[in-house]
Design an enzyme around this catalytic site. Structure first.
Site, PDB file in Angstrom:
ATOM      1  N   ASP A  71      -2.822  -0.602   7.586  1.00 22.20           N
ATOM      2  CA  ASP A  71      -2.073  -1.333   6.552  1.00 22.20           C
ATOM      3  C   ASP A  71      -2.715  -2.689   6.260  1.00 22.20           C
ATOM      4  O   ASP A  71      -2.904  -3.068   5.106  1.00 22.20           O
ATOM      5  CB  ASP A  71      -0.611  -1.545   6.991  1.00 22.20           C
ATOM      6  CG  ASP A  71       0.168  -0.243   7.032  1.00 22.20           C
ATOM      7  OD1 ASP A  71      -0.420   0.815   6.756  1.00 22.20           O
ATOM      8  OD2 ASP A  71       1.379  -0.278   7.343  1.00 22.20           O
ATOM      9  N   SER A  79       8.035 -12.038  -1.964  1.00 21.92           N
ATOM     10  CA  SER A  79       7.391 -10.733  -2.071  1.00 21.92           C
ATOM     11  C   SER A  79       7.976  -9.897  -3.197  1.00 21.92           C
ATOM     12  O   SER A  79       9.164  -9.991  -3.497  1.00 21.92           O
ATOM     13  CB  SER A  79       7.530  -9.976  -0.746  1.00 21.92           C
ATOM     14  OG  SER A  79       6.760  -8.799  -0.797  1.00 21.92           O
ATOM     15  N   GLY A 122      10.458  -3.516   4.812  1.00 15.13           N
ATOM     16  CA  GLY A 122      10.784  -2.435   5.735  1.00 15.13           C
ATOM     17  C   GLY A 122      11.014  -1.104   5.036  1.00 15.13           C
ATOM     18  O   GLY A 122      11.930  -0.367   5.373  1.00 15.13           O
ATOM     19  N   SER A 123      10.181  -0.770   4.059  1.00 13.38           N
ATOM     20  CA  SER A 123      10.399   0.464   3.286  1.00 13.38           C
ATOM     21  C   SER A 123       9.163   1.337   3.177  1.00 13.38           C
ATOM     22  O   SER A 123       9.102   2.220   2.326  1.00 13.38           O
ATOM     23  CB  SER A 123      10.870   0.118   1.870  1.00 13.38           C
ATOM     24  OG  SER A 123      12.045  -0.646   1.941  1.00 13.38           O
ATOM     25  N   GLY A 124       8.158   1.073   3.989  1.00 13.06           N
ATOM     26  CA  GLY A 124       6.983   1.951   3.984  1.00 13.06           C
ATOM     27  C   GLY A 124       5.867   1.530   3.050  1.00 13.06           C
ATOM     28  O   GLY A 124       4.828   2.179   2.993  1.00 13.06           O
ATOM     29  N   LYS A 133       0.833  -1.220   0.000  1.00  8.78           N
ATOM     30  CA  LYS A 133       0.000   0.000   0.000  1.00  8.78           C
ATOM     31  C   LYS A 133       0.858   1.257   0.000  1.00  8.78           C
ATOM     32  O   LYS A 133       2.054   1.212   0.298  1.00  8.78           O
ATOM     33  CB  LYS A 133      -0.909   0.000   1.233  1.00  8.78           C
ATOM     34  CG  LYS A 133      -0.132  -0.055   2.575  1.00  8.78           C
ATOM     35  CD  LYS A 133       0.182   1.285   3.165  1.00  8.78           C
ATOM     36  CE  LYS A 133       1.538   1.519   3.662  1.00  8.78           C
ATOM     37  NZ  LYS A 133       2.258   1.327   4.744  1.00  8.78           N
ATOM     38  N   GLY A 187       4.230  -1.294   3.267  1.00  8.08           N
ATOM     39  CA  GLY A 187       3.332  -2.242   3.930  1.00  8.08           C
ATOM     40  C   GLY A 187       3.709  -3.706   3.767  1.00  8.08           C
ATOM     41  O   GLY A 187       2.828  -4.570   3.723  1.00  8.08           O
ATOM     42  N   SER A 188       5.020  -3.995   3.738  1.00  6.36           N
ATOM     43  CA  SER A 188       5.419  -5.413   3.567  1.00  6.36           C
ATOM     44  C   SER A 188       4.956  -6.260   4.749  1.00  6.36           C
ATOM     45  O   SER A 188       4.567  -7.413   4.580  1.00  6.36           O
ATOM     46  CB  SER A 188       6.936  -5.538   3.386  1.00  6.36           C
ATOM     47  OG  SER A 188       7.625  -5.264   4.585  1.00  6.36           O
ATOM     48  N   SER A 189       4.979  -5.688   5.952  1.00  7.99           N
ATOM     49  CA  SER A 189       4.595  -6.491   7.130  1.00  7.99           C
ATOM     50  C   SER A 189       3.107  -6.845   7.071  1.00  7.99           C
ATOM     51  O   SER A 189       2.713  -7.990   7.337  1.00  7.99           O
ATOM     52  CB  SER A 189       4.916  -5.760   8.441  1.00  7.99           C
ATOM     53  OG  SER A 189       4.196  -4.552   8.527  1.00  7.99           O
TER      54      SER A 189
HETATM   55  N1  LIG Z   1       8.541 -11.142   2.530  1.00  7.55           N
HETATM   56  C1  LIG Z   1       8.949 -11.110   3.806  1.00  7.55           C
HETATM   57  N2  LIG Z   1       9.801 -12.058   4.281  1.00  7.55           N
HETATM   58  C2  LIG Z   1      10.215 -12.013   5.555  1.00  7.55           C
HETATM   59  N3  LIG Z   1       9.845 -11.083   6.468  1.00  7.55           N
HETATM   60  C3  LIG Z   1       9.015 -10.121   6.062  1.00  7.55           C
HETATM   61  C4  LIG Z   1       8.518 -10.086   4.725  1.00  7.55           C
HETATM   62  N4  LIG Z   1       7.708  -9.025   4.611  1.00  7.55           N
HETATM   63  C5  LIG Z   1       7.696  -8.414   5.815  1.00  7.55           C
HETATM   64  N5  LIG Z   1       8.479  -9.063   6.700  1.00  7.55           N
HETATM   65  C6  LIG Z   1       8.652  -8.681   8.135  1.00  7.55           C
HETATM   66  O1  LIG Z   1       8.181  -7.357   8.296  1.00  7.55           O
HETATM   67  C7  LIG Z   1       9.261  -6.461   8.699  1.00  7.55           C
HETATM   68  C8  LIG Z   1       9.108  -5.105   8.018  1.00  7.55           C
HETATM   69  O2  LIG Z   1       7.968  -4.478   8.580  1.00  7.55           O
HETATM   70  P1  LIG Z   1       7.891  -2.921   8.831  1.00  7.55           P
HETATM   71  O3  LIG Z   1       6.546  -2.678   9.347  1.00  7.55           O
HETATM   72  O4  LIG Z   1       9.059  -2.441   9.623  1.00  7.55           O
HETATM   73  O5  LIG Z   1       8.033  -2.288   7.346  1.00  7.55           O
HETATM   74  P2  LIG Z   1       6.938  -2.183   6.191  1.00  7.55           P
HETATM   75  O6  LIG Z   1       5.714  -2.889   6.599  1.00  7.55           O
HETATM   76  O7  LIG Z   1       7.577  -2.581   4.921  1.00  7.55           O
HETATM   77  O8  LIG Z   1       6.681  -0.607   6.138  1.00  7.55           O
HETATM   78  P3  LIG Z   1       5.416   0.238   6.733  1.00  7.55           P
HETATM   79  O9  LIG Z   1       5.002  -0.452   7.994  1.00  7.55           O
HETATM   80  O10 LIG Z   1       5.994   1.599   7.003  1.00  7.55           O
HETATM   81  O11 LIG Z   1       4.426   0.250   5.647  1.00  7.55           O
HETATM   82  C9  LIG Z   1      10.521  -7.197   8.260  1.00  7.55           C
HETATM   83  O12 LIG Z   1      11.634  -6.802   9.044  1.00  7.55           O
HETATM   84  C10 LIG Z   1      10.129  -8.655   8.544  1.00  7.55           C
HETATM   85  O13 LIG Z   1      10.194  -8.956   9.918  1.00  7.55           O
HETATM   86  C1  LIG Z   2       3.219   4.624  10.671  1.00  5.56           C
HETATM   87  C2  LIG Z   2       1.875   3.973  10.475  1.00  5.56           C
HETATM   88  O1  LIG Z   2       0.873   4.977  10.691  1.00  5.56           O
HETATM   89  C3  LIG Z   2       1.681   3.485   9.058  1.00  5.56           C
HETATM   90  C4  LIG Z   2       2.710   2.509   8.595  1.00  5.56           C
HETATM   91  O2  LIG Z   2       2.425   2.146   7.260  1.00  5.56           O
HETATM   92  C5  LIG Z   2       1.696   2.876  11.492  1.00  5.56           C
HETATM   93  C6  LIG Z   2       0.260   2.375  11.612  1.00  5.56           C
HETATM   94  O3  LIG Z   2      -0.665   3.112  11.297  1.00  5.56           O
HETATM   95  O4  LIG Z   2       0.101   1.244  12.072  1.00  5.56           O
HETATM   96 MG   LIG Z   3       4.683  -2.465   8.391  1.00  2.71          MG
END
Ligand SMILES: Nc1ncnc2c1ncn2[C@@H]1O[C@H](COP(=O)(O)OP(=O)(O)OP(=O)(O)O)[C@@H](O)[C@H]1O
Ligand SMILES: C[C@@](O)(CCO)CC(=O)[O-]
Ligand SMILES: [Mg+2]
Length: 364
Positions: free
Chosen positions: A204, A136, A141-143, A10, A145-147
């Site tokens: 997210d 993926s 971890g780049s914003g 997202k 929404g990978s988590s």
């Molecule tokens: N494909 C994947 N394989 C393994 N771990 C993953 C994968 N996708 C997400 N993760 C887990 O999610 C963590 C990243 O989540 P984080 O919320 O910090 O960043 P994000 O979701 O990419 O960004 P944001 O929350 O700002 O949108 C990784 O460090 C790992 O623990």
């Molecule tokens: C930083 C944040 O607002 C968005 C992360 O994508 C955290 C959240 O809403 O859970």
């Molecule tokens: Mg996240």
């Protein structure tokens, strides 16, 4: 039997961080996905372990079911149809299982994702042996929404094969999830996000589950319908960061400066609502589109200023802002900030290929 599920990442157009504190935020799913495949071994395979392969980071883990039974205190008492939070006792037990993996320092960030996996898997399938493979298209971890995409795809795959749900595989093996199943996927994914983020707002996982564009406030989702063409350029600063730490940092600032930060969150709420109003109002002609784009650009700049005020910008983000400003383009961070990805609004006058906001929810 094998099931495969995918869930999208997202972008957040307005309202990140403030949404954790009750403000409105606006988010859209993008067409980059996380894929999860789940397979149970046949008796013939003679396999008695739970296996997790994380292809993006080239890692594979295996837990003998005997070990899971020995360590996890609440195994077998959970119900797939009632999502619940991980107790302190189970959190500690999962942490000990993850610690034993001896992740190298550079991969310690994965610990939270692996913990979320163990929690979701064992809550829905207990200690049943299985192999789960994750890949993926999203930068981790780049914003983007990978988590959440991981938690949604995982929950969808796990629930698809859950005995208690008895979902049908209809036409050519495709499963259709109705509103109540989507709601369940979303609730489990939120529990997974809690293991990764600490204090997620839920935006997210919600946009990843339901797709399209949404407005989100205090756990409430509103679908947004628009016929306005909207193009965003996504730039990855490639500066690694961790959402959980950034969210905690904003909360600490809010605790130190309660009244000032309340005003900041309120201003973000107004910005998000104005963004929604602009996006949803009918588009009559090109002039109207240009006018709307100018307003949106200005609101993005205002939101970025407030994110800087929350302490979640970064030198590399400011550098992208400065560069795009030379071309009179508005830029803001997206997601948790601190590095990661930034959004630049590409007005229709420019044309070109931004990452068009796509309308895609997860599918399995
Ligand atoms: N494909 C994947 N394989 C393994 N771990 C993953 C994968 N996708 C997400 N993760 C887990 O999610 C963590 C990243 O989540 P984080 O919320 O910090 O960043 P994000 O979701 O990419 O960004 P944001 O929350 O700002 O949108 C990784 O460090 C790992 O623990
Ligand atoms: C930083 C944040 O607002 C968005 C992360 O994508 C955290 C959240 O809403 O859970
Ligand atoms: Mg996240």
């Amino acid at each position: 039997m094998e099931v495969r599920a995918r869930a999208p990442g997202k972008i957040i157009l307005a309202g990140e961080h403030a949404v954790v504190h009750g403000s409105t935020a606006v988010s859209a799913a993008i067409d980059l996905y996380t894929y999860v495949s789940l397979r149970f071994p046949t008796p013939h395979d003679n396999d008695d372990a739970l296996k997790l392969q994380l292809k993006d980071v080239d890692l594979e883990f295996s837990w003998p079911v005997g070990k899971l039974k020995e360590v996890l205190p609440e195994l077998g008492i959970k119900s797939a149809s009632s999502p619940s939070s991980c107790s302190l006792e189970t959190t500690k037990a999962i942490a000990s299982l993850v610690e034993e993996l001896n992740l190298v320092d550079a991969k310690l960030g994965l610990a939270s994702g692996i913990s979320a996996f163990l929690w979701l898997y064992t809550s829905i399938h207990g200690e049943k042996p299985a192999k789960v493979v994750v890949t993926s298209e999203l930068p981790l971890g780049s914003g983007l929404g990978s988590s959440a995409a991981l938690c949604v795809a995982l929950s969808a795959a796990l629930l698809s094969l859950s005995d208690s749900l008895k979902l049908d595989f209809g036409h050519q093996g495709w499963q259709t999830f109705g509103d109540s199943e989507l709601d369940l996927v979303n609730k489990w994914a939120f529990e997974g996000e809690k293991m990764i983020h600490g204090r997620p707002s839920g935006i997210d996982n919600t946009v990843s589950t339901f797709g399209n564009m949404i407005k989100f406030r205090s756990g409430e989702l509103t679908h947004i319908k628009t016929n306005m063409p909207l193009k965003m350029l996504v730039t990855n600063t490639k500066v690694g960061r961790n959402t959980s730490a950034l969210v905690a940092g904003v909360s600490e600032r809010a605790a130190r400066h309660g009244s000032a930060m309340a005003s900041v969150f309120k201003a973000v709420d107004s910005i998000s609502n104005e963004v929604v109003a602009i996006i949803q109002s009918p588009v009559s002609d090109d002039l109207a589109i240009t006018e709307k784009e100018e307003k949106l650009g200005e609101l993005m700049e205002m939101n970025q200023g407030l994110l800087q005020c929350m302490g979640v910008s970064h030198g590399t983000i400011e550098a992208v802002i400065k560069t795009t400003l030379k071309y009179k383009l508005a830029t803001k961070l997206t997601g948790a900030g601190g590095g990661g990805c930034v959004l630049t609004l590409l007005p229709t006058r420019i044309g070109g290929r931004g990452m068009e906001i796509s309308f895609s929810g997860f599918s399995s």
